[in-house]
Design a protein around this motif. Structure first.
Motif, mmCIF file in Angstrom:
data_model
loop_
_atom_site.group_PDB
_atom_site.id
_atom_site.type_symbol
_atom_site.label_atom_id
_atom_site.label_comp_id
_atom_site.label_asym_id
_atom_site.label_seq_id
_atom_site.Cartn_x
_atom_site.Cartn_y
_atom_site.Cartn_z
ATOM 1 N N GLU A 180 0.853 -1.193 0.000
ATOM 2 C CA GLU A 180 0.000 0.000 0.000
ATOM 3 C C GLU A 180 0.891 1.247 0.000
ATOM 4 O OE1 GLU A 180 -2.743 -0.358 3.278
ATOM 5 O OE2 GLU A 180 -3.260 -2.428 2.771
ATOM 6 N N TYR A 181 1.748 1.322 -0.997
ATOM 7 C CA TYR A 181 2.807 2.336 -1.063
ATOM 8 C C TYR A 181 2.278 3.764 -1.172
ATOM 9 C CZ TYR A 181 1.600 1.767 -5.980
ATOM 10 O OH TYR A 181 0.917 1.685 -7.161
ATOM 11 N N TRP A 182 1.013 3.904 -1.538
ATOM 12 C CA TRP A 182 0.468 5.249 -1.725
ATOM 13 C C TRP A 182 0.180 5.966 -0.401
ATOM 14 C CZ3 TRP A 182 -1.842 0.675 -3.104
ATOM 15 C CH2 TRP A 182 -2.899 0.241 -2.298
ATOM 16 N N LEU A 183 0.163 5.199 0.705
ATOM 17 C CA LEU A 183 -0.119 5.821 2.001
ATOM 18 C C LEU A 183 1.111 6.584 2.493
ATOM 19 C CD1 LEU A 183 -2.038 2.915 3.787
ATOM 20 C CD2 LEU A 183 -3.013 4.997 2.802
ATOM 21 N N LYS A 187 -0.850 1.347 9.894
ATOM 22 C CA LYS A 187 0.081 0.430 10.555
ATOM 23 C C LYS A 187 -0.481 -0.043 11.889
ATOM 24 C CE LYS A 187 4.889 0.039 12.103
ATOM 25 N NZ LYS A 187 6.211 0.717 12.174
ATOM 26 N N ARG A 188 -1.030 0.907 12.677
ATOM 27 C CA ARG A 188 -1.622 0.533 13.967
ATOM 28 C C ARG A 188 -2.795 -0.418 13.762
ATOM 29 N NH1 ARG A 188 -0.575 6.052 15.013
ATOM 30 N NH2 ARG A 188 -2.736 6.589 14.470
#
Length: 741
Positions: free
Chosen positions: A79-82, A91-92
């Protein structure tokens, strides 16, 4: 004779008295004496809150925290766009979700050993079951039990675990080990069990006395594998006893299976990493006069689908409580420190520059895991007892002719006991050959036929050779070196009278390699093993060795009419036939002329492996009925499957997985092993596969059409050709359907 005690003698004395039955029940309810399980050796279990303690310890393991973080990071990479706060929030979220998933996995596998009431209830039930089904009891060696108790005390003082690694022939294995720990006051082990046994009601009860449910397949689930590792770490760091079956599933053939390294790898990783300091490994042999499941095993080996166990199936088995199944013998090999073994083994290889277990490379770790697995199996075989049923079955399946008279049977039983003792084996304690024979025939029941009417002497014969082979296979490990040497000699002796040492070594290496997945060999090297075997057989006047030329002694050849030599050959001939069948079936993988005409040079003709194995077994059943194979057991699917695995490892077969619709295993002949076909679409009698089959044929027993090498009749080749055409038609239909889709 071995000095044993019957661990359930007290209950068996009361088995037929209703008053005594209820008296026993009241003792279990009240927890009288050893039944209360209050004064046992080992880590403390069976107290309120133990389950939550363990779950918290596993859940908070650094292993799980690291794996959760790594998996979350891997997903974030996708999900590289985040970016920024959105990425941190995601992530949490991932970490919470993965930790919750890990907690669910832990909750499913952790056993809940908190109530001695459950232990006493199931203990009484299991003891009653065993006492009634196995009317001669559960026998253990007095000295071994004394040694086991001392080892348990030492482990308790050091705060380390006993790791029981039993052989696995029956579901009764679980019960027998639990009964012994319960009866003699050893902390109950956590037992690894497949979740296929976690059925309603019974699954929960078993979990409450130590069953650790795990999936049959992890399917590359990294988090699940880490949860299992963390739980095993927790068990071992707490000094709780542990139990798993080194062979994986139950042996359907009676012999010890090659090791399965799954759970063993987890245990060794605990030691390699230093998370666990040490544990004591205790190989355990469980032997039976009669195994409850043998009839279902035979059905499975002949191709019937294995049924998932249910509570109803378990209840149905309670009719065995009225049978007389003989006795169970449980033997404990001397315990050994796992860390000491690994360290000593590592130092035995001077080429390894690293001396610390925590710094090993993958190759060395895998070598140590494999070495440990085979050491355990060797120790199990060394500890094993030979039961009367195995002695009777072995005699009946290693004789020429249809039947054997009573007096000759007694002589052969006596001779086999001598052979067992000479091979460092141990026979279950019976006072005489007559008693061994009587006990064996009684428990084998209808598997042994007797004929009396109109005969001068009662004659015995193998009424059900396939089932009897299960019990014969419990003995074969004692004689595998002699059997392979004799097959090597037989390749020449059936044509000429002798064989040179170099020729024998070539044959022994060939057959030893073929059967490396079937048998456990002595670990002193093949050449040393052959020389030692030849010396022993020469000392017994079976063989004569002069100037590196080996032949049968005059006494063996003439006076005894190859009695000893035939015995060893008969032990292994069914396996030679089985692997020969697997090799011959490979001709069916040869493309037809029509397929060759349309196939591109770079294309491989793949066949569904499961379907191929089913058709190959039908092929085997056909040629058995037509007299091309001597023993029906040679067509069993486990032998075929292990043979194909061996062919894959040797590069004869190729394999891959197809993911069209559903994952399927496919196989194909390696290009350099493909035979050619003539203009009539028949396989040409040449090439690597033809020569390979011919090499196996040399070790087969002489019989119908088997005096020439290779012994592949036109009838057998014709049937394999029909197999090939059947696969070709099926593949064309599949291709057509896929095209339409």
């Amino acid at each position: 004779m071995v000095s044993t005690i019957n661990a359930i003698a007290e209950l068996q004395q009361n088995a037929h008295s209703p008053v005594a039955f209820f008296n026993d029940m009241s003792k279990f309810v009240s927890g009288a004496g050893w039944r209360g399980f209050n004064d046992y050796i080992g880590a403390r279990i069976y107290y309120n809150g133990l389950t939550e303690e363990i779950k918290d310890q596993v859940s908070n393991s650094p292993l799980i925290a690291a794996k959760v973080a790594a998996l979350a990071e891997n997903q974030l990479q996708r999900e590289y766009w985040l970016r920024g706060s959105a990425r941190e929030a995601r992530k949490r979220q991932l970490i919470l979700w993965l930790q919750d998933l890990a907690d669910q996995q832990i909750d499913m596998m952790v056993c809940r050993m908190e109530s001695t009431t459950t232990l006493r209830t199931l203990g009484f039930t299991m003891l009653e079951f065993i006492a009634r089904a196995y009317h001669q009891g559960v026998h253990v060696d007095k000295l071994q039990i004394a040694r086991l108790l001392e080892t348990a005390k030492l482990a308790s003082q050091k705060g380390i675990s006993l790791v029981f690694l039993p052989s696995h022939k029956s579901h009764v294995d679980y019960i027998a080990l639990y009964i012994i720990c319960y009866r003699f006051g050893i902390s109950m082990p956590v037992t690894v069990a497949g979740d296929n046994l976690n059925f309603a009601v019974a699954g929960k009860l078993l979990n409450n006395i130590g069953a650790m449910w795990i999936r049959r397949s992890f399917n590359n689930d990294e988090l699940y594998a880490t949860s299992v590792q963390a739980y095993i770490d927790t068990i071992l760091t707490r000094g709780m006893n542990f139990d798993c079956f080194i062979e994986g599933g139950r042996s359907r053939t009676g012999k010890v299976l090659p090791p399965k390294y799954g759970i063993l790898t987890f245990v060794l990783d605990s030691i390699f990493s230093g998370r666990v300091n040490d544990c004591y490994v205790i190989p355990v042999s469980c032997q039976y006069d009669k195994v409850i499941e043998t009839e279902s095993y035979i059905s499975e080996l002949l191709g019937k689908e294995k049924k998932k166990e249910t509570l109803l199936d378990t209840l149905k088995n309670f009719d065995v409580m009225s049978l007389k199944l003989g006795r169970v013998d449980v033997r404990f090999h001397e315990a050994w420190s796992l860390r000491d073994y690994l360290t000593t083994k590592l130092h035995s290889r001077p080429e390894h520059s690293v001396s610390e277990l925590s710094a090993l490379d993958t190759t060395t770790r895998n070598w140590l895991i494999r070495s440990t697995g085979y050491k355990v199996l060797g120790d199990i075989n060394a500890a094993s007892m030979v039961m009367p049923s195995s002695i009777v079955a072995t005699v009946l399946l290693t004789m020429r002719g249809r039947g054997i008279g009573y007096r000759e049977l007694i002589r052969q039983v006596t001779l086999l006991v001598q052979r067992i003792n000479n091979s460092a084996g141990k026979v279950a304690d019976h006072t005489s050959p007559q008693q061994l024979l009587s006990s064996g025939v009684e428990v084998l029941g209808s598997m042994v036929g007797t004929e009396r009417k109109g005969l001068l002497e009662t004659t015995f014969y193998a009424a059900d050779p396939f089932q009897l082979s299960f019990y014969r296979n419990m003995v074969i490990h004692l004689f595998i070196s002699e059997a392979i040497v004799c097959i090597g000699i037989y390749t020449s002796v059936k044509r000429i009278s002798s064989i040179t040492y170099d020729e024998l070594m070539q044959e022994v290496i060939f057959f030893s390699k073929l059967f490396s997945s079937e048998f456990i060999y002595p670990n002193n090297g093949i050449e040393s093993n052959v020389k030692g075997t030849l010396m022993n057989m020469q000392a017994q006047n079976i063989l004569k060795v002069n100037d590196n030329v080996i032949q049968l002694s005059e006494e063996e050849e003439i006076a005894l009419r190859r009695e000893n030599f035939d015995f060893y050959c008969f032990l292994i001939w069914p396996f030679v036939d089985g692997i020969w069948l697997a090799a011959v079936s490979l001709f069916a993988l040869t493309p037809t002329i029509q397929e060759e005409a349309t196939r591109k040079p770079s294309e491989t003709l793949w066949i569904d492996r499961e379907e191929f194995e089913k058709v190959s077994q039908s092929f085997g059943k056909t040629i058995y009925q037509q007299g091309e194979i001597q023993s029906y057991e040679s067509v069993n699917k486990e032998l075929l499957k292990s043979s194909y695995e061996k062919f894959i490892s040797e590069g004869i077969l190729l394999t891959r997985t197809s993911y069209v619709r559903i994952p399927r295993k496919l196989i194909a002949l390696s290009p350099d092993w493909l035979p050619a076909r003539n203009q009539h679409n028949a396989v040409k009698c040449e090439g690597k596969l033809w020569d390979f089959v011919g090499q196996i044929s040399k070790g087969r027993r002489e019989g119908k059409s088997r005096r020439e090498i290779p012994d592949i009749t036109s009838q057998v080749l014709g049937l394999s050709g029909e197999m090939a055409l059947g696969f070709a038609r099926e593949l064309r239909e599949v291709r057509t359907k896929r095209t339409k889709l």
